[in-house]
Design a protein around this motif. Structure first.
Motif, PDB file in Angstrom:
ATOM      1  N   THR A  71      14.510  -0.625  11.669  1.00 24.33           N
ATOM      2  CA  THR A  71      13.445   0.317  11.963  1.00 24.33           C
ATOM      3  C   THR A  71      13.934   1.420  12.886  1.00 24.33           C
ATOM      4  O   THR A  71      14.884   1.229  13.655  1.00 24.33           O
ATOM      5  CB  THR A  71      12.238  -0.398  12.618  1.00 24.33           C
ATOM      6  OG1 THR A  71      11.165   0.536  12.804  1.00 24.33           O
ATOM      7  CG2 THR A  71      12.609  -0.991  13.961  1.00 24.33           C
ATOM      8  N   ASP A  72      13.296   2.573  12.781  1.00 25.87           N
ATOM      9  CA  ASP A  72      13.536   3.651  13.734  1.00 25.87           C
ATOM     10  C   ASP A  72      12.747   3.369  15.010  1.00 25.87           C
ATOM     11  O   ASP A  72      11.647   2.807  14.961  1.00 25.87           O
ATOM     12  CB  ASP A  72      13.098   4.998  13.151  1.00 25.87           C
ATOM     13  CG  ASP A  72      13.946   5.415  11.957  1.00 25.87           C
ATOM     14  OD1 ASP A  72      15.145   5.089  11.958  1.00 25.87           O
ATOM     15  OD2 ASP A  72      13.392   6.044  11.033  1.00 25.87           O
ATOM     16  N   ILE A  73      13.298   3.761  16.152  1.00 29.95           N
ATOM     17  CA  ILE A  73      12.611   3.566  17.435  1.00 29.95           C
ATOM     18  C   ILE A  73      11.763   4.793  17.743  1.00 29.95           C
ATOM     19  O   ILE A  73      12.224   5.923  17.644  1.00 29.95           O
ATOM     20  CB  ILE A  73      13.626   3.328  18.564  1.00 29.95           C
ATOM     21  CG1 ILE A  73      14.421   2.043  18.292  1.00 29.95           C
ATOM     22  CG2 ILE A  73      12.932   3.247  19.918  1.00 29.95           C
ATOM     23  CD1 ILE A  73      15.506   1.772  19.316  1.00 29.95           C
ATOM     24  N   ARG A  74      10.520   4.532  18.107  1.00 33.92           N
ATOM     25  CA  ARG A  74       9.615   5.632  18.437  1.00 33.92           C
ATOM     26  C   ARG A  74       8.574   5.153  19.440  1.00 33.92           C
ATOM     27  O   ARG A  74       8.135   4.013  19.406  1.00 33.92           O
ATOM     28  CB  ARG A  74       8.927   6.172  17.183  1.00 33.92           C
ATOM     29  CG  ARG A  74       8.209   5.095  16.375  1.00 33.92           C
ATOM     30  CD  ARG A  74       7.779   5.601  15.014  1.00 33.92           C
ATOM     31  NE  ARG A  74       7.141   4.556  14.240  1.00 33.92           N
ATOM     32  CZ  ARG A  74       7.785   3.634  13.538  1.00 33.92           C
ATOM     33  NH1 ARG A  74       9.100   3.663  13.506  1.00 33.92           N
ATOM     34  NH2 ARG A  74       7.137   2.698  12.875  1.00 33.92           N
ATOM     35  N   GLU A 124       0.807  -1.215   0.000  1.00 36.43           N
ATOM     36  CA  GLU A 124       0.000   0.000   0.000  1.00 36.43           C
ATOM     37  C   GLU A 124       0.842   1.268   0.000  1.00 36.43           C
ATOM     38  O   GLU A 124       0.333   2.362  -0.296  1.00 36.43           O
ATOM     39  CB  GLU A 124      -0.938   0.009   1.205  1.00 36.43           C
ATOM     40  CG  GLU A 124      -0.214   0.080   2.548  1.00 36.43           C
ATOM     41  CD  GLU A 124      -1.177   0.110   3.720  1.00 36.43           C
ATOM     42  OE1 GLU A 124      -0.725   0.410   4.836  1.00 36.43           O
ATOM     43  OE2 GLU A 124      -2.362  -0.173   3.519  1.00 36.43           O
ATOM     44  N   ALA A 125       2.123   1.150   0.341  1.00 34.45           N
ATOM     45  CA  ALA A 125       3.007   2.322   0.365  1.00 34.45           C
ATOM     46  C   ALA A 125       3.664   2.577  -0.985  1.00 34.45           C
ATOM     47  O   ALA A 125       4.463   3.514  -1.117  1.00 34.45           O
ATOM     48  CB  ALA A 125       4.079   2.155   1.435  1.00 34.45           C
ATOM     49  N   ILE A 126       3.353   1.761  -1.990  1.00 33.45           N
ATOM     50  CA  ILE A 126       3.989   1.863  -3.302  1.00 33.45           C
ATOM     51  C   ILE A 126       3.018   2.463  -4.315  1.00 33.45           C
ATOM     52  O   ILE A 126       1.886   2.015  -4.449  1.00 33.45           O
ATOM     53  CB  ILE A 126       4.467   0.482  -3.787  1.00 33.45           C
ATOM     54  CG1 ILE A 126       5.520  -0.087  -2.819  1.00 33.45           C
ATOM     55  CG2 ILE A 126       5.041   0.576  -5.196  1.00 33.45           C
ATOM     56  CD1 ILE A 126       5.958  -1.499  -3.162  1.00 33.45           C
ATOM     57  N   THR A 127       3.482   3.498  -5.009  1.00 29.35           N
ATOM     58  CA  THR A 127       2.733   4.093  -6.118  1.00 29.35           C
ATOM     59  C   THR A 127       3.360   3.610  -7.416  1.00 29.35           C
ATOM     60  O   THR A 127       4.522   3.927  -7.700  1.00 29.35           O
ATOM     61  CB  THR A 127       2.791   5.626  -6.058  1.00 29.35           C
ATOM     62  OG1 THR A 127       2.254   6.071  -4.812  1.00 29.35           O
ATOM     63  CG2 THR A 127       2.007   6.249  -7.199  1.00 29.35           C
ATOM     64  N   PHE A 171       7.196   3.836  -6.851  1.00 28.27           N
ATOM     65  CA  PHE A 171       7.771   4.772  -5.896  1.00 28.27           C
ATOM     66  C   PHE A 171       7.221   4.436  -4.514  1.00 28.27           C
ATOM     67  O   PHE A 171       6.003   4.332  -4.337  1.00 28.27           O
ATOM     68  CB  PHE A 171       7.410   6.211  -6.270  1.00 28.27           C
ATOM     69  CG  PHE A 171       7.824   6.589  -7.668  1.00 28.27           C
ATOM     70  CD1 PHE A 171       9.003   7.277  -7.900  1.00 28.27           C
ATOM     71  CD2 PHE A 171       7.033   6.245  -8.752  1.00 28.27           C
ATOM     72  CE1 PHE A 171       9.393   7.616  -9.181  1.00 28.27           C
ATOM     73  CE2 PHE A 171       7.412   6.589 -10.047  1.00 28.27           C
ATOM     74  CZ  PHE A 171       8.592   7.269 -10.263  1.00 28.27           C
ATOM     75  N   ALA A 172       8.109   4.245  -3.538  1.00 30.27           N
ATOM     76  CA  ALA A 172       7.694   3.825  -2.199  1.00 30.27           C
ATOM     77  C   ALA A 172       7.859   4.966  -1.211  1.00 30.27           C
ATOM     78  O   ALA A 172       8.864   5.671  -1.217  1.00 30.27           O
ATOM     79  CB  ALA A 172       8.509   2.609  -1.744  1.00 30.27           C
ATOM     80  N   ARG A 173       6.862   5.124  -0.342  1.00 31.23           N
ATOM     81  CA  ARG A 173       6.925   6.098   0.745  1.00 31.23           C
ATOM     82  C   ARG A 173       7.446   5.392   1.996  1.00 31.23           C
ATOM     83  O   ARG A 173       6.840   4.456   2.496  1.00 31.23           O
ATOM     84  CB  ARG A 173       5.537   6.668   1.018  1.00 31.23           C
ATOM     85  CG  ARG A 173       4.974   7.516  -0.122  1.00 31.23           C
ATOM     86  CD  ARG A 173       3.535   7.932   0.143  1.00 31.23           C
ATOM     87  NE  ARG A 173       2.616   6.814  -0.049  1.00 31.23           N
ATOM     88  CZ  ARG A 173       2.028   6.156   0.936  1.00 31.23           C
ATOM     89  NH1 ARG A 173       2.262   6.488   2.205  1.00 31.23           N
ATOM     90  NH2 ARG A 173       1.200   5.171   0.679  1.00 31.23           N
ATOM     91  N   CYS A 174       8.576   5.850   2.500  1.00 32.07           N
ATOM     92  CA  CYS A 174       9.178   5.286   3.716  1.00 32.07           C
ATOM     93  C   CYS A 174       9.538   6.433   4.655  1.00 32.07           C
ATOM     94  O   CYS A 174      10.612   7.027   4.539  1.00 32.07           O
ATOM     95  CB  CYS A 174      10.415   4.449   3.383  1.00 32.07           C
ATOM     96  SG  CYS A 174      10.080   2.961   2.448  1.00 32.07           S
ATOM     97  N   GLY A 175       8.624   6.739   5.562  1.00 31.73           N
ATOM     98  CA  GLY A 175       8.850   7.871   6.455  1.00 31.73           C
ATOM     99  C   GLY A 175       8.906   9.154   5.651  1.00 31.73           C
ATOM    100  O   GLY A 175       7.994   9.485   4.896  1.00 31.73           O
ATOM    101  N   THR A 176      10.006   9.875   5.774  1.00 31.48           N
ATOM    102  CA  THR A 176      10.174  11.117   5.021  1.00 31.48           C
ATOM    103  C   THR A 176      10.853  10.900   3.676  1.00 31.48           C
ATOM    104  O   THR A 176      11.056  11.865   2.927  1.00 31.48           O
ATOM    105  CB  THR A 176      11.008  12.117   5.845  1.00 31.48           C
ATOM    106  OG1 THR A 176      12.288  11.536   6.144  1.00 31.48           O
ATOM    107  CG2 THR A 176      10.303  12.473   7.154  1.00 31.48           C
ATOM    108  N   ASP A 177      11.199   9.658   3.363  1.00 32.32           N
ATOM    109  CA  ASP A 177      11.921   9.350   2.126  1.00 32.32           C
ATOM    110  C   ASP A 177      10.981   8.817   1.048  1.00 32.32           C
ATOM    111  O   ASP A 177       9.969   8.182   1.338  1.00 32.32           O
ATOM    112  CB  ASP A 177      13.017   8.315   2.378  1.00 32.32           C
ATOM    113  CG  ASP A 177      14.102   8.826   3.308  1.00 32.32           C
ATOM    114  OD1 ASP A 177      14.435  10.018   3.205  1.00 32.32           O
ATOM    115  OD2 ASP A 177      14.596   8.034   4.133  1.00 32.32           O
TER     116      ASP A 177
END
Length: 372
Positions: free
Chosen positions: A251-254, A101-104, A124-130
């Motif tokens: 992964t980033d820790i949050r 679902e994050a891929i256009t 094109f993939a959305r990964c956080g701010t990238d």
């Protein structure tokens, strides 16, 4: 919802992704041997343990001007439908698990006249701010432009020319192109016949040594040596290697939620796309100070039905290593540490200790048995 792992790499300052299932190995760029009558983007080949591997320059494949190679460049060996090729990239960064679902698949640019679809992009993939461009391996390997189309590489500044049926179109851009960069028919970039002609003597020696080592590894593998792909991480300023075979993702820790009445090794829980992930600190087991200055990165590992997030200070790189290159564990290391290490290796003039993470998690008292 399907989730696929992608190996992320940088090329010309952009982020690209290729499916991990098609990646066979990664190593620093060695010296290449030029190949006669090869396609323009196939800039050479290497003897990879007894097999000749063609190597592709992504700059030329995408239509950019050829650029000098660097000792920090890497080669990713891709296998697609039984065909293997190495691709040169500036830097391999990490592995990311990207949901469908994050891929256009395609972008619309609002042009009145639709242009041909992106030749080498699967989406094109959305990964956080990238935003990560995903490579279409089938087209990257198999696509050949129509013979009536003539492509002229982009200049280093990003401006470019296009030509169809021999007619040049400048698109109202004022360009200065060195005529020495183009062949007589103005179709292809002149390919250098000497690998890295402007490299220093020391750099050439390093490139040549890398090629020599890759060629020699064929003899080592006859004794059934095992190859490792490792994530190089930092703990308290020291370098460690973790086998990618047990790594599910980075992964980033949050938003960490502390877990009451648990040992100090349990940092807490984190929501990872709806899954409760327990974060653990392995420093105590390695007899290191457990003073964590900041929680930023974690490696999600899965071993014997155990899923946990290993807290690290930094994720540096992904490297390929032959087990034959592992050195024995120095006797100076604490005896309680030695059983959790497979050996040591050299990475960028530093020593990395390769972790036996399976043993560390299952027998090192790090297994999380508490229920929330």
């Amino acid at each position: 919802m399907e989730i696929k792992p992608y190996l992320i790499f940088k090329q010309n300052g952009l982020l690209w992704g290729v499916e991990v299932a098609c990646v066979r190995e990664i190593f620093f760029l060695p010296e290449l041997t030029p190949i006669a009558e090869a396609p323009q983007d196939i800039v050479g080949a290497i003897d990879l343990r007894g097999s000749i591997l063609p190597v592709m320059d992504l700059n030329l494949r995408f239509g950019y001007v050829w650029q000098e190679y660097s000792l920090t460049d890497s080669a990713i060996v891709i296998e697609w439908q039984e065909f293997r090729v190495g691709i040169i990239v500036n830097q391999v960064t990490e592995v990311k698990h990207i949901p469908e679902e994050a891929i256009t698949p395609q972008l619309s640019y609002g042009r009145d006249k639709p242009e041909a679809p992106d030749r080498f992009l699967a989406g094109f993939a959305r990964c956080g701010t990238d935003i990560i461009m995903l490579v279409d391996l089938d087209r990257l390997i198999r696509y050949s432009p129509d013979k009536t189309e003539v492509e002229i590489p982009f200049t280093a500044s990003g401006a470019g020319l296009s030509a169809t049926a021999g007619k040049l179109e400048t698109q109202n851009l004022q360009l200065e192109i060195d005529p020495n960069l183009l062949a007589e028919d103005a179709k292809v970039l002149v390919k250098p016949h000497v690998f890295c002609p402007n490299a220093t003597a020391q750099e050439k020696a390093i490139f040549r040594e890398r090629a020599h080592n890759l060629r020699l590894q064929g003899d080592r593998e006859n004794s059934a040596a095992i190859n490792l792909s490792l994530a190089v991480v930092v703990l308290n300023g020291e370098y460690f290697g973790i086998n990618l075979a047990v790594v599910r993702e980075f992964t980033d820790i949050r938003q960490v939620t502390p877990v009451p009445c648990t040992p100090d090794r349990i940092i807490g829980n984190m929501n990872l796309r709806g899954e409760i992930l327990t974060l653990v600190d392995i420093r105590n087991v390695l007899n290191m100070s457990a003073d964590i200055k900041s929680l930023s990165k974690a490696i999600v590992v899965e071993i014997e039905d155990l899923v946990a997030g290993i807290v690290v200070d930094e994720i540096l790189n992904i490297i390929y290593l032959n087990v034959a290159e592992l050195a024995t564990i120095p006797a100076a290391l604490n005896s309680s540490n030695r059983e959790y290490l497979l050996g040591t290796a050299v990475y960028e003039e530093k020593i990395i200790a390769v972790l036996n993470l399976q043993k560390l998690l299952t027998k090192g008292g790090v297994v999380v048995e508490e229920e929330v």
